[in-house]
Design an enzyme around this catalytic site. Sequence first.
Site, PDB file in Angstrom:
ATOM      1  N   CYS A 175       0.693  -1.117  -0.193  1.00 22.83           N
ATOM      2  CA  CYS A 175      -0.199  -0.090   0.181  1.00 22.83           C
ATOM      3  C   CYS A 175       0.838   1.270   0.019  1.00 22.83           C
ATOM      4  O   CYS A 175       1.690   1.431  -0.920  1.00 22.83           O
ATOM      5  CB  CYS A 175      -1.217  -0.053   1.248  1.00 22.83           C
ATOM      6  SG  CYS A 175      -2.227   1.102   1.148  1.00 22.83           S
ATOM      7  N   HIS A 218      -3.427  -5.194   0.203  1.00 24.09           N
ATOM      8  CA  HIS A 218      -2.811  -5.698   1.634  1.00 24.09           C
ATOM      9  C   HIS A 218      -2.989  -7.450   1.753  1.00 24.09           C
ATOM     10  O   HIS A 218      -4.063  -7.981   1.888  1.00 24.09           O
ATOM     11  CB  HIS A 218      -3.786  -5.207   2.785  1.00 24.09           C
ATOM     12  CG  HIS A 218      -3.549  -3.898   3.147  1.00 24.09           C
ATOM     13  ND1 HIS A 218      -2.687  -3.326   3.855  1.00 24.09           N
ATOM     14  CD2 HIS A 218      -4.259  -2.718   2.480  1.00 24.09           C
ATOM     15  CE1 HIS A 218      -2.660  -2.123   3.836  1.00 24.09           C
ATOM     16  NE2 HIS A 218      -3.771  -1.531   3.122  1.00 24.09           N
ATOM     17  N   GLU A 235      -1.809  -9.229   3.939  1.00 22.69           N
ATOM     18  CA  GLU A 235      -1.725  -9.575   5.267  1.00 22.69           C
ATOM     19  C   GLU A 235      -3.118 -10.037   5.822  1.00 22.69           C
ATOM     20  O   GLU A 235      -3.390 -10.399   6.994  1.00 22.69           O
ATOM     21  CB  GLU A 235      -0.999  -8.771   6.096  1.00 22.69           C
ATOM     22  CG  GLU A 235      -1.511  -7.208   6.540  1.00 22.69           C
ATOM     23  CD  GLU A 235      -1.194  -6.436   5.322  1.00 22.69           C
ATOM     24  OE1 GLU A 235      -1.387  -5.076   5.483  1.00 22.69           O
ATOM     25  OE2 GLU A 235      -0.807  -6.675   4.315  1.00 22.69           O
TER      26      GLU A 235
END
Length: 203
Positions: free
Chosen positions: A85, A172, A174
């Site tokens: 990001c 993202h 994660e």
Amino acid sequence: MSELHVIVVSNLGQFNHLIHRALRDIEVLGEVFIEPELVENTLSLHEMRSLEPDALIIGGGPDIEKSGNCIQYIQQMDVPMLGICLGHQLMALAHGGKVGRGRQGGYASVEVEVLAEDDILRGTAPRIRVWTSHMDEVFELPPSFERLARSSICEIEAMRHTTKPLYGVQWHPEVSHTEKGELVLRNFLEVCAAHKSAQSRRP
């Protein structure tokens, strides 16, 4: 068993701790033990180097003005890096690319088209749904970088340097909302392990 020391640089984003947690969950990669560490972006370049990282992950955050010393790390440290990001945008800026406001702000699920299923995107589907914000985005690739993925709202969803282990993703990996997110992180760790092994064999 060898160790891979991966530093996650926090840019004050709400998901930075999840990157650290995701790396801890992977823990072992073949014969390599993953040793993640979460640090603030205010560390000086000297302090960052003193931690002797094998790789850096530059996390997300609210805006470029709060990115601390990340540009210095990206420009002056010779280790594999993954920008996520804001980290993706900082990597572009550090190497001469351009960043600006996106057409669609706020977090949303976006379908991404994978253009080059190589290195960090190896094993992903041709299209994956990811969790991302496009408040800001890369709209011009830096020299020596190539595009890896795009979407209907952003032409540069992922990129890589053509000769160095430097990667950026707008989304993202994660978070649980992102398809193949753990695979992207695991692929990056494999790149890092291979890079460390190659460096250790140099005379």
